[in-house]
Write an enzyme that holds these catalytic residues in place. Structure first.
Site, PDB file in Angstrom:
ATOM      1  N   GLU A 288      33.717 -93.346-116.513  1.00  0.00           N
ATOM      2  CA  GLU A 288      32.978 -92.284-117.188  1.00  0.00           C
ATOM      3  C   GLU A 288      33.648 -90.921-116.955  1.00  0.00           C
ATOM      4  O   GLU A 288      33.570 -90.032-117.796  1.00  0.00           O
ATOM      5  CB  GLU A 288      31.538 -92.263-116.656  1.00  0.00           C
ATOM      6  CG  GLU A 288      30.505 -91.951-117.701  1.00  0.00           C
ATOM      7  CD  GLU A 288      29.086 -92.242-117.204  1.00  0.00           C
ATOM      8  OE1 GLU A 288      28.695 -91.710-116.160  1.00  0.00           O
ATOM      9  OE2 GLU A 288      28.366 -93.003-117.879  1.00  0.00           O
ATOM     10  N   HIS A 309      41.149-117.598-108.661  1.00  0.00           N
ATOM     11  CA  HIS A 309      41.015-118.860-109.377  1.00  0.00           C
ATOM     12  C   HIS A 309      40.402-118.664-110.760  1.00  0.00           C
ATOM     13  O   HIS A 309      39.884-119.604-111.353  1.00  0.00           O
ATOM     14  CB  HIS A 309      40.196-119.836-108.535  1.00  0.00           C
ATOM     15  CG  HIS A 309      40.922-120.238-107.279  1.00  0.00           C
ATOM     16  ND1 HIS A 309      41.434-121.500-107.090  1.00  0.00           N
ATOM     17  CD2 HIS A 309      41.255-119.528-106.174  1.00  0.00           C
ATOM     18  CE1 HIS A 309      42.035-121.550-105.907  1.00  0.00           C
ATOM     19  NE2 HIS A 309      41.939-120.371-105.335  1.00  0.00           N
ATOM     20  N   LYS A 423      23.068 -93.756-128.202  1.00  0.00           N
ATOM     21  CA  LYS A 423      21.665 -93.336-128.029  1.00  0.00           C
ATOM     22  C   LYS A 423      21.107 -92.761-129.320  1.00  0.00           C
ATOM     23  O   LYS A 423      19.999 -93.096-129.744  1.00  0.00           O
ATOM     24  CB  LYS A 423      21.560 -92.278-126.920  1.00  0.00           C
ATOM     25  CG  LYS A 423      21.764 -92.813-125.518  1.00  0.00           C
ATOM     26  CD  LYS A 423      21.403 -91.706-124.519  1.00  0.00           C
ATOM     27  CE  LYS A 423      21.898 -92.000-123.130  1.00  0.00           C
ATOM     28  NZ  LYS A 423      21.753 -90.849-122.225  1.00  0.00           N
TER      29      LYS A 423
END
Lengths: 448, 448
Positions: A288, A309, A423
C-alpha cells in the site's frame, strides 16, 4: 538483540560499491522524515516515528485495564476492523502466541477477527459461537462508515443488546476510533462506550502500536510494555544516516536497487508458521505504501520449508523477477530433541540428539544457497526470538524501512488513493444515496 | 452447475480474435494428453486425467471405513505430509467446512496438519494437545524419507506407542504410501499398518482425489462420493477440443496470452475466507507445474474484500505486471439478512432487507470494474457453491487447465527438478552420510 541485515548471500547481485553509492539518495529520503519534513509528501502521517516514546500513557493504562476486564468476563472477544485495523493485531497475536491461539489449552479468551470480509458464512460462524458464551466487542474504525466493519458491528451490537441488559452490553463494547470526528465517535459518546483513539498522524498500516493494535494484543495476554520497549529500542537504534551503519536503511536501499534491476516481486519468507500473518501485515505495509504511480515491488510471501514444496520449484527455476527477504530467529520459541529410533526406517538416526531448531536452521542455510545459485537475490534479516520485545523491534524496523524505501522510489508512502476506486463503485452498485449517476453507468458496463 | 469462464471484463485486453487464434496451439497441447501422448513430456504422470472414474473402488470403501473409525475413536487426527500430501486435503476441508473447522461446535475429530514445516513450536503444540486426548495418525509420503514428515512421524508414532498398547497403536496409524517400494511401505508391511496407495502415475500436486487427499477429507465428515462425482462431471464436460466451447482450455490459453503480454504475476482471488487454502493448493499446482526453464507465471493470491485493504492499492495503481483470476460462487454456504438499525449511525440502512451475499456480489462487480479500469485484466470463473461436488469440479477443471497451460508454455507440467536443490544442500549441511564432499564445499560458502 538488535535486528541485523546479512548481505552475505547478496554479494553476487549487489556489492558494497553499488549499495553505498545509494548514500546520497538515502540521506535525502531520510531527510523527508526529519529536517526536510516540510517538503515531504505524507508529512502529516509521520506520527508512528516517535510513537514508541510519545504514546499516550494514560490511554495505555486504560488499554491494560480494558484487556484485563475482557480476559476476566469474556470467553470470546470479537475484534471488528479491516486492513490496518485488523492485520497488525492478528499478526502480533499469532507471532507471540500461535497461529492456533484459539485452540491452545491455555487460552483464556478466544479472539475472532471479523468485519474484514463480506462473507456471510464467516459472520454466521462466530455468531453461533457467541450465542452460547460470554463475549465482548472491540470495533476499530476511524470513520465508522467503512462497509465491512460497520455491517459486522451492527450484527454483534444487536446480539450483545439481546443477550445482556443495556448497561452490561455498553460495558462490553470497546471502540477504537477518531479522537473527535465521525459517526462511530458520535455514537460512542451518546451510548457511553469505552473509547480509544486512532491518532490523526498515524495511517492505518502504521497503527499497530496505537490502541488499534494494542487492545486486542493485550487481550490475548501479551505483554504490551515489552512490545513498546522493543519498538522504542529500534527507534533509538536505527537513526544513523550512514548507510554503512544502518541495516534499516540498507534494507530500503537494497530493495530499490533490486527493483531497478528488474526484480519486481519480493517474497517475504520465514521458517516459522506463526509468522504467516506477519507476512500479511508486511504485504499491506509495503504494498500500500509503494504500489502507486505505476510503480512498486509486488509483495508476496512464503513460509518455508512448507512452501518449498509448492512455490520452491518456481523460486528455483522460474522467471527471474524475484528476490527474497528472509526473517530468521536466533532462538526458537520452543524446541524438540530428535530421538534415536530402533528401526531407523526413515534413515534419520544421523540426526538423533540434535534439536529440531538446528535442522530448521540448516534448511534455511541450504535454501538460501540454492536460491541464490538459481539467480534469486536473498536479503537476510536476523532477529532474536518470537517474543513481544522482538516483535516491537521488527514492527518499527519494517515501518521505517518502508517509509524510506517509498521515498527512494519517489512515491508518497503514506497515502492510498487507489483503494477508493472499488469502494465508490461498490456504493454505486449497492444504490447508496448520492451515487445515482454512477450506478446507471456501471450497471450498463456489467450488462453490456 | 458447470464451471464457466466469463470473459466480459477481459475484452479490452484479449478479444475473441486473439483468443481463438490460439486454437491450433491448444489442440496440440491437448493432444499431448490424449492421442499424441507418446511425445509428451511427463506422460507417465497422466493418471489424474481419468481418476474420477478409474479410481480403486475397493480402496475407496476402505477409506470410508477408516474415516468412520477415526471419527469414532479419535478426538484428533494428525495428518502428516508436505506439499501435495498436505495442501489438497487441507484446502478441501476448509473449503467445504470452514477455515475454523477445528473450532466449530459440531466438529467431531479435530484435524492438525503436521510434517509440513521444521518448526519445533508447531510440533510441540499439537503434541501437548494429543497427550490429553485420543488421537490417530495419517502419514502420507511416497518414499517415507522426506525429512519434514519423517521427523513428525517419528514423534507421533512414539507418543502413540507410549499411550496405547501395541495393537491399539498400530490400529491408529494410517499410512498412505507407494504401492510397492520405499521405507514407509516396508515399515507398514512389517508393523501391519492400514495402507493406502499414492499411485505411480499421479504426481503429488495432482493427488488430492487419491487416498492422499481422500482419507483426511473423509475424516472431516465430507462426502467424498459427491467430491468424486463433481470431478467425474468435470472430466466428462471439459473435453471439447474447440476453444470456443471449452472454458477449461480458454483459461489455459488466456493466461498464456497474458503472460506473453508481460503479465507475469497471476493473483487467484476469491471473496470467501474459506477459499484461502484453495489458493495455496492452486499456487503449488500452477507454480510447480509451470515455474521452470526460466519461465512461468508467478502464482499469488488474495481473499477479497479483506485484501482490497492491503493489496488493493497495488493492484489498482502499482506495476502493471498483474492479472487476476477471480473464482465466484453463485450461492453462499449460508447467508445473513442485513437489518434496519434505529439510529442508522453507520448510514447503512439503505442495505436493510438485503442479504449479505448480495453485498459481497456487488463488491466483486465493483472491484472487477475498478481493477480492469486500472489496467489489470480479470478472468472470472463462476462456480455453483462451496460444497463437495463443486469442489470436485474445481479440482479437475484447474488440474486440466494447468496441464494444458504448461504444455502451451512449452514445459513439462509434471516434473519439479528444482525442488531437489535445497534438499541436497540440506542433507549435506546436516551431515547425512554420503554427502561429505558437498558438506565441506557448502560450509565454506556459509563462512567465507
Amino acid at each position: 538483540m538488535a535486528i541485523s541485515l546479512n548481505r552475505h548471500y547478496l554479494k553476487t547481485f549487489i556489492d558494497d560499491d553499488a549499495l553505498f553509492s545509494m548514500q546520497e539518495e538515502v540521506s535525502e529520503a531520510v531527510s523527508f522524515l526529519y529536517e526536510n519534513k516540510a517538503n515531504a509528501a505524507g508529512n502529516d502521517r509521520h506520527g508512528w516515528l516517535t510513537l514508541p516514546e510519545d504514546y499516550d500513557k494514560e490511554e495505555f493504562s486504560r488499554i491494560k485495564a480494558a484487556a484485563a476486564k475482557i480476559r476476566e468476563d469474556s470467553d470470546v472477544l470479537v475484534v471488528i476492523g479491516i486492513g490496518g485495523s485488523y492485520l497488525g493485531a492478528r499478526a502480533a497475536i499469532e507471532f507471540v502466541t500461535s497461529k492456533n491461539y484459539n485452540l491452545l489449552p491455555g487460552t483464556k479468551t478466544k479472539i475472532f477477527f471479523l468485519g474484514n470480509s463480506i462473507s456471510p458464512t464467516e459472520i454466521n460462524e462466530v455468531l453461533a459461537i457467541c450465542k452460547t458464551c460470554d463475549f465482548s466487542v472491540n470495533v476499530i474504525s476511524k470513520s465508522g462508515t467503512t462497509t465491512e466493519p460497520a455491517i459486522a458491528f451492527r450484527v454483534f451490537k444487536k446480539l450483545l443488546e439481546a443477550k445482556y441488559d443495556k448497561a452490561e452490553a455498553v460495558g462490553r463494547i470497546y471502540v477504537t476510533t477518531d479522537r473527535a470526528h465521525g459517526t462511530l465517535k458520535a455514537l460512542s459518546d451518546e451510548e457511553g462506550y469505552r473509547q480509544f483513539v486512532v491518532p490523526d498522524d498515524v495511517g492505518g498500516r502504521y497503527s499497530v502500536l496505537t490502541a488499534v493494535g494494542l487492545l486486542p494484543i493485550a487481550a490475548a495476554g501479551i505483554d504490551i510494555d515489552a512490545l513498546m520497549s522493543g519498538a522504542a529500542d529500534a527507534m533509538r537504534r536505527y537513526t544513523s544516516t550512514s548507510l554503512k551503519e544502518n541495516p534499516c536503511y540498507q534494507y530500503a536501499a537494497i530493495r530499490n536497487l533490486l527493483y531497478r534491476a528488474g526484480k519486481k516481486v519480493e517474497m517475504m519468507v520465514a521458517y516459522e508458521p506463526d509468522y504467516t500473518l506477519m507476512n500479511e501485515w508486511f504485504k499491506q505495509l509495503f504494498g500500500e505504501s509503494e504500489g502507486k504511480d505505476g510503480k512498486g515491488i509486488y509483495p508476496a510471501s512464503a513460509i518455508y520449508s512448507t512452501d518449498l514444496h509448492s512455490l520452491g520449484q518456481y523460486v528455483q527455476q522460474g522467471e527471474r523477477i524475484l528476490f527474497e527477504t528472509v526473517v530468521t530467529f536466533a532462538r526458537p520459541k520452543t524446541d524438540l530433541m530428535i530421538e534415536e529410533d530402533g528401526k531407523n526406517a526413515d534413515g534419520l538416526n544421523f540426526l538423533a540428539g540434535k534439536p529440531l531448531s538446528y535442522v530448521n536452521r540448516k534448511a534455511f542455510e541450504a535454501t538460501v544457497i540454492a536460491h541464490t545459485d538459481g539467480g534469486v537475490p536473498n536479503i537476510v534479516l536476523e532477529a532474536d526470538t518470537m517474543d513481544a520485545f522482538t516483535l516491537g523491534e521488527l514492527f518499527y524496523f519494517l515501518e521505517k524501512a518502508c517509509a524510506v524505501s517509498g521515498y527512494l522510489l519517489g512515491v508518497n508512502p503514506f497515502d492510498q488513493p487507489g483503494v477508493e476506486s472499488y469502494k465508490k463503485n461498490m456504493f454505486a452498485l449497492l444504490g447508496k444515496p448520492g451515487y445515482e449517476d454512477m450506478t446507471a453507468q456501471l450497471l450498463k458496463r456489467i450488462e453490456e
